[in-house]
Design a protein around this motif. Sequence first.
Motif, PDB file in Angstrom:
ATOM      1  N   LEU A 187       0.854  -1.194   0.000  1.00 43.77           N
ATOM      2  CA  LEU A 187       0.000   0.000   0.000  1.00 43.77           C
ATOM      3  C   LEU A 187       0.889   1.243   0.000  1.00 43.77           C
ATOM      4  N   PRO A 188       1.478   1.570  -1.146  1.00 48.35           N
ATOM      5  CA  PRO A 188       2.451   2.671  -1.182  1.00 48.35           C
ATOM      6  C   PRO A 188       1.879   4.018  -0.752  1.00 48.35           C
ATOM      7  N   GLU A 189       0.630   4.305  -1.093  1.00 43.57           N
ATOM      8  CA  GLU A 189       0.063   5.598  -0.701  1.00 43.57           C
ATOM      9  C   GLU A 189      -0.056   5.703   0.816  1.00 43.57           C
ATOM     10  N   ARG A 190      -0.515   4.620   1.447  1.00 44.00           N
ATOM     11  CA  ARG A 190      -0.630   4.635   2.908  1.00 44.00           C
ATOM     12  C   ARG A 190       0.751   4.733   3.543  1.00 44.00           C
ATOM     13  N   ALA A 191       1.704   4.001   3.001  1.00 40.30           N
ATOM     14  CA  ALA A 191       3.071   4.077   3.524  1.00 40.30           C
ATOM     15  C   ALA A 191       3.610   5.495   3.412  1.00 40.30           C
ATOM     16  N   GLY A 192       3.258   6.171   2.306  1.00 42.03           N
ATOM     17  CA  GLY A 192       3.712   7.539   2.107  1.00 42.03           C
ATOM     18  C   GLY A 192       3.100   8.521   3.080  1.00 42.03           C
ATOM     19  N   VAL A 193       1.944   8.186   3.628  1.00 36.81           N
ATOM     20  CA  VAL A 193       1.308   9.025   4.651  1.00 36.81           C
ATOM     21  C   VAL A 193       1.920   8.753   6.024  1.00 36.81           C
ATOM     22  N   VAL A 194       2.184   7.490   6.307  1.00 33.96           N
ATOM     23  CA  VAL A 194       2.684   7.093   7.627  1.00 33.96           C
ATOM     24  C   VAL A 194       4.088   7.645   7.884  1.00 33.96           C
ATOM     25  N   GLY A 195       4.964   7.577   6.881  1.00 31.98           N
ATOM     26  CA  GLY A 195       6.361   7.938   7.074  1.00 31.98           C
ATOM     27  C   GLY A 195       6.585   9.335   7.638  1.00 31.98           C
ATOM     28  N   PRO A 196       6.052  10.368   7.002  1.00 33.86           N
ATOM     29  CA  PRO A 196       6.288  11.725   7.520  1.00 33.86           C
ATOM     30  C   PRO A 196       5.773  11.937   8.946  1.00 33.86           C
ATOM     31  N   ILE A 197       4.721  11.214   9.325  1.00 38.58           N
ATOM     32  CA  ILE A 197       4.203  11.348  10.693  1.00 38.58           C
ATOM     33  C   ILE A 197       5.201  10.758  11.683  1.00 38.58           C
ATOM     34  N   LEU A 198       5.758   9.596  11.353  1.00 42.01           N
ATOM     35  CA  LEU A 198       6.787   9.013  12.214  1.00 42.01           C
ATOM     36  C   LEU A 198       7.975   9.957  12.334  1.00 42.01           C
ATOM     37  N   LEU A 199       8.292  10.619  11.234  1.00 45.17           N
ATOM     38  CA  LEU A 199       9.426  11.541  11.246  1.00 45.17           C
ATOM     39  C   LEU A 199       9.138  12.752  12.131  1.00 45.17           C
ATOM     40  N   ASN A 202       9.331  11.843  15.564  1.00 46.07           N
ATOM     41  CA  ASN A 202      10.660  11.307  15.885  1.00 46.07           C
ATOM     42  C   ASN A 202      10.562   9.957  16.579  1.00 46.07           C
ATOM     43  N   SER A 203       9.766   9.073  15.981  1.00 44.76           N
ATOM     44  CA  SER A 203       9.542   7.790  16.646  1.00 44.76           C
ATOM     45  C   SER A 203       9.416   6.661  15.638  1.00 44.76           C
ATOM     46  N   ALA A 204      10.033   5.554  15.977  1.00 42.92           N
ATOM     47  CA  ALA A 204       9.787   4.313  15.254  1.00 42.92           C
ATOM     48  C   ALA A 204       8.675   3.574  15.992  1.00 42.92           C
ATOM     49  N   LEU A 205       8.338   2.402  15.523  1.00 39.82           N
ATOM     50  CA  LEU A 205       7.312   1.595  16.173  1.00 39.82           C
ATOM     51  C   LEU A 205       7.850   0.190  16.374  1.00 39.82           C
ATOM     52  N   ALA A 215       9.241   0.254   3.039  1.00 39.15           N
ATOM     53  CA  ALA A 215       8.056   0.813   2.385  1.00 39.15           C
ATOM     54  C   ALA A 215       7.804   2.243   2.841  1.00 39.15           C
ATOM     55  N   VAL A 216       7.965   2.480   4.133  1.00 37.05           N
ATOM     56  CA  VAL A 216       7.765   3.819   4.689  1.00 37.05           C
ATOM     57  C   VAL A 216       8.788   4.795   4.108  1.00 37.05           C
ATOM     58  N   ILE A 217      10.022   4.344   3.973  1.00 35.21           N
ATOM     59  CA  ILE A 217      11.101   5.216   3.490  1.00 35.21           C
ATOM     60  C   ILE A 217      10.926   5.554   2.014  1.00 35.21           C
ATOM     61  N   VAL A 218      10.772   4.538   1.183  1.00 33.49           N
ATOM     62  CA  VAL A 218      10.833   4.774  -0.267  1.00 33.49           C
ATOM     63  C   VAL A 218       9.568   5.427  -0.806  1.00 33.49           C
ATOM     64  N   ASN A 219       8.463   5.354  -0.060  1.00 33.69           N
ATOM     65  CA  ASN A 219       7.217   5.949  -0.548  1.00 33.69           C
ATOM     66  C   ASN A 219       6.962   7.345  -0.006  1.00 33.69           C
ATOM     67  N   ALA A 220       7.884   7.849   0.805  1.00 35.14           N
ATOM     68  CA  ALA A 220       7.737   9.206   1.322  1.00 35.14           C
ATOM     69  C   ALA A 220       8.135  10.223   0.255  1.00 35.14           C
ATOM     70  N   GLU A 221       7.718  11.443   0.442  1.00 34.89           N
ATOM     71  CA  GLU A 221       8.106  12.557  -0.429  1.00 34.89           C
ATOM     72  C   GLU A 221       8.330  13.787   0.441  1.00 34.89           C
ATOM     73  N   PRO A 222       9.258  14.661   0.052  1.00 32.24           N
ATOM     74  CA  PRO A 222      10.223  14.566  -1.046  1.00 32.24           C
ATOM     75  C   PRO A 222      11.435  13.740  -0.636  1.00 32.24           C
ATOM     76  N   VAL A 223      12.495  13.808  -1.428  1.00 31.22           N
ATOM     77  CA  VAL A 223      13.658  12.972  -1.168  1.00 31.22           C
ATOM     78  C   VAL A 223      14.301  13.312   0.176  1.00 31.22           C
ATOM     79  N   GLY A 224      14.251  14.575   0.585  1.00 37.33           N
ATOM     80  CA  GLY A 224      14.806  14.933   1.892  1.00 37.33           C
ATOM     81  C   GLY A 224      14.115  14.192   3.020  1.00 37.33           C
ATOM     82  N   THR A 225      12.807  14.002   2.891  1.00 34.25           N
ATOM     83  CA  THR A 225      12.057  13.240   3.891  1.00 34.25           C
ATOM     84  C   THR A 225      12.460  11.774   3.855  1.00 34.25           C
ATOM     85  N   GLN A 226      12.688  11.243   2.663  1.00 36.33           N
ATOM     86  CA  GLN A 226      13.139   9.858   2.551  1.00 36.33           C
ATOM     87  C   GLN A 226      14.460   9.657   3.295  1.00 36.33           C
TER      88      GLN A 226
END
Length: 303
Positions: A187-199, A202-205, A215-226
């Motif tokens: 679910l790349p779109e969902r992963a792309g939403v989750v990643g920036p929130i974790l960032l 400042n927390s992993a799970l 999945a969380v890393i590669v589907n985030a945007e932009p590259v700086g967030t990745q």
Amino acid sequence: MLTSPEEVPARYHAIVLRGIQIAPTWSNCLAFIQSENFEGDALIAFLSDDKVRAALLETPIPESKEALPLRQFIIDAEGLADIVYRGYIQALPKEFKKFPDAISAGKRRILIEERRVMFNVGNLATLDDDVDLQTAFVAQNIASYLSDPSSYSIDDEFRERLLSTNISDEEKRAVIALMDLSALPNLPERAGVVGPILLRTNSALPSLTPDIAKAVIVNAEPVGTQVQLLNLLHETLDKNDVREALGQLPYPYSKIQTGYARPTLERTNENSELVRWLDDRDIISSVGKPFWSNDIAVNLYRS
């Protein structure tokens, strides 16, 4: 101007209201509602008048048991323009136990936004035919939901919707903790939403596996967030996983593998952090600096 409905026969009450010929007080409104000749449209017209509304809202709507018909009329007042309705709803002294049956989605949204209907399983079910309103209702009452999430029939698709609302990042982090994250690689779109929130939090799970983290890393945007996510989550990944994640990032990060290339990165805080731990973990050979710029030169292992 009349001071009380008692000054005219009941058959003239509607005329008095429509003509704004009586003092705008809550007691007069209640008296008209209780009149044997009451006409709802006439009171709607009265309440819609700007001067009447301004005068009425100078005093609180009565919260006594006797004034319940007045409060019920206001919450049921589909005939009021939305902006007028909102003003009166804001003045209601307490929550109602349930949504009115015959009001529009727009007015239901106002009740949700102004927190004038109790949040419970039954009222959420009342909104089953409108997922946008359901989402708004839960978001407006997110603390109540998070205190007892198992009481509500809410799935991960719905929780993903909550992540796009204006609840706080900490609340979004708590919503993510309720989700089945094992589905994120598909679910790349969902992963792309989750990643920036974790960032941002400042927390992993604890539930993050290497596949989920990638999945969380590669589907985030932009590259700086990745890159920042990779910095945050790299301890979840072994060396091969790190190289695989890097390989899915844009150039020049994708070149940080093994071989004879010498990728250069712009000298930013996140890139400096990236090469620091890549070097510490022995994923790259060393870090240098080109003589022609202040960039970061990444020296790779040959194999």
